[in-house]
Scaffold this motif. Sequence first.
Motif, PDB file in Angstrom:
ATOM      1  N   THR A  38       0.861  -1.180   0.000  1.00 27.19           N
ATOM      2  CA  THR A  38       0.000   0.000   0.000  1.00 27.19           C
ATOM      3  C   THR A  38       0.896   1.226   0.000  1.00 27.19           C
ATOM      4  O   THR A  38       1.853   1.306   0.774  1.00 27.19           O
ATOM      5  CB  THR A  38      -0.882   0.020   1.257  1.00 27.19           C
ATOM      6  N   PHE A  40       1.055   5.051   0.845  1.00 23.66           N
ATOM      7  CA  PHE A  40       0.481   6.230   1.493  1.00 23.66           C
ATOM      8  C   PHE A  40       1.184   7.401   0.818  1.00 23.66           C
ATOM      9  O   PHE A  40       2.360   7.673   1.062  1.00 23.66           O
ATOM     10  CB  PHE A  40       0.719   6.172   2.998  1.00 23.66           C
TER      11      PHE A  40
ATOM     12  N   SER B  58       6.684   9.420   0.311  1.00 23.36           N
ATOM     13  CA  SER B  58       5.554   8.545   0.605  1.00 23.36           C
ATOM     14  C   SER B  58       5.995   7.453   1.568  1.00 23.36           C
ATOM     15  O   SER B  58       7.183   7.301   1.843  1.00 23.36           O
ATOM     16  CB  SER B  58       5.033   7.896  -0.694  1.00 23.36           C
ATOM     17  N   ILE B  59       5.026   6.722   2.094  1.00 25.49           N
ATOM     18  CA  ILE B  59       5.322   5.527   2.881  1.00 25.49           C
ATOM     19  C   ILE B  59       4.701   4.340   2.160  1.00 25.49           C
ATOM     20  O   ILE B  59       3.534   4.398   1.755  1.00 25.49           O
ATOM     21  CB  ILE B  59       4.772   5.651   4.321  1.00 25.49           C
ATOM     22  N   PHE B  60       5.502   3.290   1.946  1.00 27.52           N
ATOM     23  CA  PHE B  60       4.995   2.034   1.394  1.00 27.52           C
ATOM     24  C   PHE B  60       4.882   1.033   2.541  1.00 27.52           C
ATOM     25  O   PHE B  60       5.832   0.861   3.306  1.00 27.52           O
ATOM     26  CB  PHE B  60       5.954   1.445   0.358  1.00 27.52           C
ATOM     27  N   ARG B  61       3.740   0.387   2.643  1.00 29.76           N
ATOM     28  CA  ARG B  61       3.543  -0.709   3.602  1.00 29.76           C
ATOM     29  C   ARG B  61       3.538  -2.009   2.809  1.00 29.76           C
ATOM     30  O   ARG B  61       2.601  -2.275   2.045  1.00 29.76           O
ATOM     31  CB  ARG B  61       2.228  -0.514   4.354  1.00 29.76           C
ATOM     32  N   ALA B  62       4.585  -2.794   2.948  1.00 28.04           N
ATOM     33  CA  ALA B  62       4.784  -3.981   2.112  1.00 28.04           C
ATOM     34  C   ALA B  62       4.470  -5.246   2.901  1.00 28.04           C
ATOM     35  O   ALA B  62       4.962  -5.434   4.016  1.00 28.04           O
ATOM     36  CB  ALA B  62       6.221  -4.035   1.606  1.00 28.04           C
ATOM     37  N   ALA B  63       3.668  -6.113   2.297  1.00 34.34           N
ATOM     38  CA  ALA B  63       3.374  -7.411   2.908  1.00 34.34           C
ATOM     39  C   ALA B  63       4.623  -8.284   2.873  1.00 34.34           C
ATOM     40  O   ALA B  63       5.435  -8.186   1.947  1.00 34.34           O
ATOM     41  CB  ALA B  63       2.244  -8.094   2.144  1.00 34.34           C
ATOM     42  N   PRO B  86      13.837   1.450   5.240  1.00 32.70           N
ATOM     43  CA  PRO B  86      12.899   0.805   6.171  1.00 32.70           C
ATOM     44  C   PRO B  86      12.708   1.657   7.414  1.00 32.70           C
ATOM     45  O   PRO B  86      13.673   2.180   7.967  1.00 32.70           O
ATOM     46  CB  PRO B  86      13.595  -0.524   6.498  1.00 32.70           C
ATOM     47  N   LEU B  87      11.451   1.789   7.852  1.00 30.16           N
ATOM     48  CA  LEU B  87      11.168   2.678   8.982  1.00 30.16           C
ATOM     49  C   LEU B  87      11.354   2.010  10.336  1.00 30.16           C
ATOM     50  O   LEU B  87      11.365   2.703  11.351  1.00 30.16           O
ATOM     51  CB  LEU B  87       9.751   3.249   8.853  1.00 30.16           C
ATOM     52  N   LEU B 130       9.165  -4.093  -3.939  1.00 37.43           N
ATOM     53  CA  LEU B 130       9.593  -4.361  -2.559  1.00 37.43           C
ATOM     54  C   LEU B 130       9.382  -5.814  -2.141  1.00 37.43           C
ATOM     55  O   LEU B 130       8.304  -6.370  -2.348  1.00 37.43           O
ATOM     56  CB  LEU B 130       8.786  -3.492  -1.602  1.00 37.43           C
ATOM     57  N   ASP B 138       7.106  -1.155   6.863  1.00 36.01           N
ATOM     58  CA  ASP B 138       6.905   0.172   6.268  1.00 36.01           C
ATOM     59  C   ASP B 138       8.242   0.737   5.794  1.00 36.01           C
ATOM     60  O   ASP B 138       9.268   0.574   6.470  1.00 36.01           O
ATOM     61  CB  ASP B 138       6.309   1.138   7.295  1.00 36.01           C
ATOM     62  N   LEU B 140      10.006   4.373   4.030  1.00 33.14           N
ATOM     63  CA  LEU B 140       9.903   5.722   3.506  1.00 33.14           C
ATOM     64  C   LEU B 140      10.436   5.695   2.073  1.00 33.14           C
ATOM     65  O   LEU B 140      11.490   5.093   1.805  1.00 33.14           O
ATOM     66  CB  LEU B 140      10.716   6.706   4.347  1.00 33.14           C
TER      67      LEU B 140
END
Lengths: 165, 165
Positions: A38, A40, B58-63, B86-87, B130, B138, B140
């Motif tokens: 996803t 953001f 942006s922030i990517f949330r990767a499974a 990586p955050l 990713l 997550d 950045l």
Amino acid sequence: MTVRLTPAPLTAEAFAPYGEVIETAGASELAVNQGTATRFDDLAAIDVAAGGGRPRLSIFRAAARELPLEIALMERHPLGSQAFVPLMGAPFLIVVGGRGDGFAADDLRAFVTAPGQGVNYARGVWHHPLIAIGAQADFLVVDRGGAGDNLEERALAPGAVTLDL
Amino acid sequence: MTVRLTPAPLTAEAFAPYGEVIETAGASELAVNQGTATRFDDLAAIDVAAGGGRPRLSIFRAAARELPLEIALMERHPLGSQAFVPLMGAPFLIVVGGRGDGFAADDLRAFVTAPGQGVNYARGVWHHPLIAIGAQADFLVVDRGGAGDNLEERALAPGAVTLDL
């Protein structure tokens, strides 16, 4: 007379006069990477082109500060925005003034971030240098590189302002 | 015949053909903020101006992906670089090709990051989306915003390439 600042929880609404809160909450969400991630999207107004500037990505390693902290110096960047995002999610403290040529001690506002929140200071906004608390912390920083004088500093009178939780 | 990729440890030297490793190790260090912070300066070539582009954060949330992973698709961004950090420091996997119009399965290289390392893919470098491992993570992301077609994708033949630790 000393101004005693107590930080308020950081929210996008309260921080709007100073820039953006960098966080997933409330952001525009897009499915990307074949649905495995996803996005953001577009969380900060990165404003670094003035005077031939370019985006610069750095890591700041900030020492933990002792509280109460005397607010001795504020700074601003007349040529560009400056974003800070904690790399291990650690909360930190923020002190901001306005965008005018100066600021009064009574105009300063303080915030404490929730875990994971970052901020982007808009161009020309007075702010205190990084205030890590509890432990040393690393931050990813996106600001302006390039020629030109992009730093103004303003000292406060000794004892004028202190910050504490 | 299936190409089986095993990731090598990510180093600046090994990754140089594809972009930069974003890390404090080996970086130029400056004392900033009245000596309360260290700036690891200018860690990536953010290259987003082509075609009137602007920097986008942006922030990517990767499974988390299951291993072994079939490498089914590679992508690249002809108009801009793309940085991932990586955050929460989590290691992730990287698969890259070259900068040519295409790539051969034998030309792909895989890397595994050390905790905290990020990467900046140079403009036009083929890379896999990713690949978080172990848990959702997550990141950045600093890449290019603006008009123009900034995504090329290339599917691989089924079963041609797999990735495993």
